[in-house]
Write a protein that holds these residues in place. Structure first.
Motif, PDB file in Angstrom:
ATOM      1  N   UNK A 265     -11.526  -9.512  10.297  1.00 58.87           N
ATOM      2  CA  UNK A 265     -10.484  -8.447   9.948  1.00 58.87           C
ATOM      3  C   UNK A 265     -10.473  -7.647   9.333  1.00 58.87           C
ATOM      4  N   UNK A 266      -9.064  -6.152   9.527  1.00 58.64           N
ATOM      5  CA  UNK A 266     -10.465  -4.845   9.161  1.00 58.64           C
ATOM      6  C   UNK A 266     -10.141  -5.553   7.129  1.00 58.64           C
ATOM      7  N   UNK A 267     -10.885  -4.405   6.621  1.00 62.94           N
ATOM      8  CA  UNK A 267     -10.612  -4.297   4.812  1.00 62.94           C
ATOM      9  C   UNK A 267      -9.584  -3.681   5.183  1.00 62.94           C
ATOM     10  N   UNK A 268      -8.743  -3.509   3.491  1.00 63.16           N
ATOM     11  CA  UNK A 268      -8.071  -2.833   3.123  1.00 63.16           C
ATOM     12  C   UNK A 268      -8.938  -2.377   1.453  1.00 63.16           C
ATOM     13  N   UNK A 269      -9.889  -0.869   1.421  1.00 61.46           N
ATOM     14  CA  UNK A 269     -10.633  -0.628   0.249  1.00 61.46           C
ATOM     15  C   UNK A 269      -9.836  -0.252  -0.707  1.00 61.46           C
ATOM     16  N   UNK A 270      -8.448  -0.106  -0.185  1.00 62.67           N
ATOM     17  CA  UNK A 270      -7.682   0.201  -2.036  1.00 62.67           C
ATOM     18  C   UNK A 270      -7.507  -1.320  -3.332  1.00 62.67           C
ATOM     19  N   UNK A 271      -7.568  -2.045  -2.435  1.00 63.78           N
ATOM     20  CA  UNK A 271      -6.859  -3.211  -2.851  1.00 63.78           C
ATOM     21  C   UNK A 271      -8.632  -4.624  -2.834  1.00 63.78           C
ATOM     22  N   UNK A 272      -9.659  -3.700  -2.536  1.00 59.55           N
ATOM     23  CA  UNK A 272     -10.787  -5.301  -1.711  1.00 59.55           C
ATOM     24  C   UNK A 272     -11.788  -4.342  -2.813  1.00 59.55           C
ATOM     25  N   UNK A 273     -12.471  -5.359  -3.145  1.00 63.80           N
ATOM     26  CA  UNK A 273     -13.954  -4.856  -3.690  1.00 63.80           C
ATOM     27  C   UNK A 273     -14.920  -5.182  -2.864  1.00 63.80           C
ATOM     28  N   UNK A 274     -16.098  -4.229  -3.384  1.00 66.32           N
ATOM     29  CA  UNK A 274     -17.373  -4.696  -2.337  1.00 66.32           C
ATOM     30  C   UNK A 274     -17.206  -5.605  -2.276  1.00 66.32           C
ATOM     31  N   UNK A 281     -14.313  -2.918  10.181  1.00 69.55           N
ATOM     32  CA  UNK A 281     -13.167  -2.052  10.001  1.00 69.55           C
ATOM     33  C   UNK A 281     -12.652  -1.402   8.397  1.00 69.55           C
ATOM     34  N   UNK A 282     -12.498  -0.011   8.342  1.00 73.37           N
ATOM     35  CA  UNK A 282     -12.187  -0.120   6.442  1.00 73.37           C
ATOM     36  C   UNK A 282     -10.854   0.655   6.656  1.00 73.37           C
ATOM     37  N   UNK A 283     -10.460   0.199   6.031  1.00 74.25           N
ATOM     38  CA  UNK A 283      -8.488   1.364   6.071  1.00 74.25           C
ATOM     39  C   UNK A 283      -8.279   1.779   4.145  1.00 74.25           C
ATOM     40  N   UNK A 284      -8.027   2.836   4.358  1.00 73.45           N
ATOM     41  CA  UNK A 284      -7.188   3.472   2.932  1.00 73.45           C
ATOM     42  C   UNK A 284      -5.831   3.989   3.106  1.00 73.45           C
TER      43      UNK A 284
END
Length: 325
Positions: A265-274, A281-284
């Motif tokens: 599933x897509x990642x939420x880069x504002x709250x997830x770490x590397x 799919x990456x979202x901000x």
């Protein structure tokens, strides 16, 4: 796996040698180029790619080809391009015919309209849009592929120690498997279609892909074509509120049609770490914006957020992940 991603980021941070940045006017590489003659921009860590930099980062022997959005310039992604060069990429940000947005095909009856228009720009040719009422013709000389070939030949002649010829085959054609194709908006769509047509090192889309047919209420037909590049080499980084080209909801439909959410599933880069659970799919949601229309300041901010150089420190981990995962 998180440790591996963190180590890759550390390598990016210790690349101390200067990245050399310089322009090349397209017509200097081929006098037959008559249009869209604003410069290509080149980024290369000369010490790294010639083997004289001892900091743990190695020459990737890969080219990052950057394709800008509609009306953009070759230097629009400076922060991203410099990071890529410090990660061992040779980088060419290419100027090409980019005045016509792919959204010109958004209300065509022809489900192949988006693909036809993009391929005319990528490899040269003729396309119609707005149900045949308008036409686009791009000569082979002016297209993306020919401009890239000529730029690489020029760079090899002028800077042979950096080995730009490795990105061309013996017959002079493009060595796509050694090229990571990236772009924003229109350029991101071109990058994805090139990855469908050719096996490339990776595909990186920012504010893209936006080809959604409003008349047929369906994503572009080309998303469903058999892909020469494995889908685990595709990455897309977008803002949740971006309305340019299509709605945020339609953009997610496009990404799913492209096959990027098939297993992760897509990642939420504002709250997830590397490493962002290895999502493609990456979202901000940064920055928060107010959207009052597709041409509003908020819409423009959301559309460009994921690649802006002023956000380079914020997105360093995300960009490094996309360039090295």
């Amino acid at each position: 796996m998180k440790t591996i991603g963190t180590a890759l980021l550390a390598l990016a941070l210790v690349a101390h040698a200067e990245v050399t940045t310089f322009p090349i006017v397209p017509s200097a590489t081929d006098p037959q180029i008559k249009q869209f003659d604003d410069p290509h921009w080149i980024y290369v860590n000369h010490d790294l790619v010639t083997g004289s930099q001892a900091n743990g980062v190695q020459d990737r022997h890969e080219l990052l080809l950057w394709l800008t959005g509609t009306g953009g310039q070759g230097h629009d992604a400076q922060g991203f391009s410099k990071l890529a060069a410090d990660l061992g990429y040779h980088v060419v940000t290419l100027m090409f015919p980019n005045d016509l947005p792919a959204s010109a095909c958004a209300r065509d009856s022809n489900p192949k309209g988006f693909e036809d228009l993009r391929m005319a720009i990528i490899q040269g040719g003729h396309a119609t849009y707005q149900d045949g009422r308008k036409e686009l013709t791009i000569t082979r000389t002016e297209c993306i592929e020919s401009r890239l070939i000529k730029a690489l030949q020029f760079l090899q002649e002028k800077r042979p120690r950096e080995n730009w010829a490795q990105f061309l085959k013996a017959d002079g054609s493009i060595h796509w498997e050694a090229i990571a194709v990236a772009g924003q908006s229109q350029g991101g769509g071109h990058a994805a279609l090139i990855g469908i047509k050719h096996r490339v090192a990776r595909v990186l889309c920012f504010g893209a892909p936006k080809d959604y047919n409003q008349k047929l209420n369906a994503p572009a037909a080309w998303y469903g074509l058999e892909s020469a590049t494995p889908k685990d080499r595709f990455f897309a980084f977008n803002h949740h509120q971006d309305p340019k080209g299509c709605t945020p909801e339609q953009l997610l439909i496009n990404l799913k049609a492209l096959g990027l959410a098939a297993s992760v599933p897509p990642a939420e880069v504002d709250s997830e770490a590397l490493p962002f659970h290895h999502a493609r799919i990456l979202y901000t949601s940064y920055p928060a914006v107010t959207i009052t229309g597709v041409d509003s300041e908020g819409a423009r901010t959301a559309h460009g957020s994921a690649i802006l150089t002023k956000h380079a420190e914020r997105w360093k981990q995300v960009w490094t992940y996309m360039l090295t995962e």
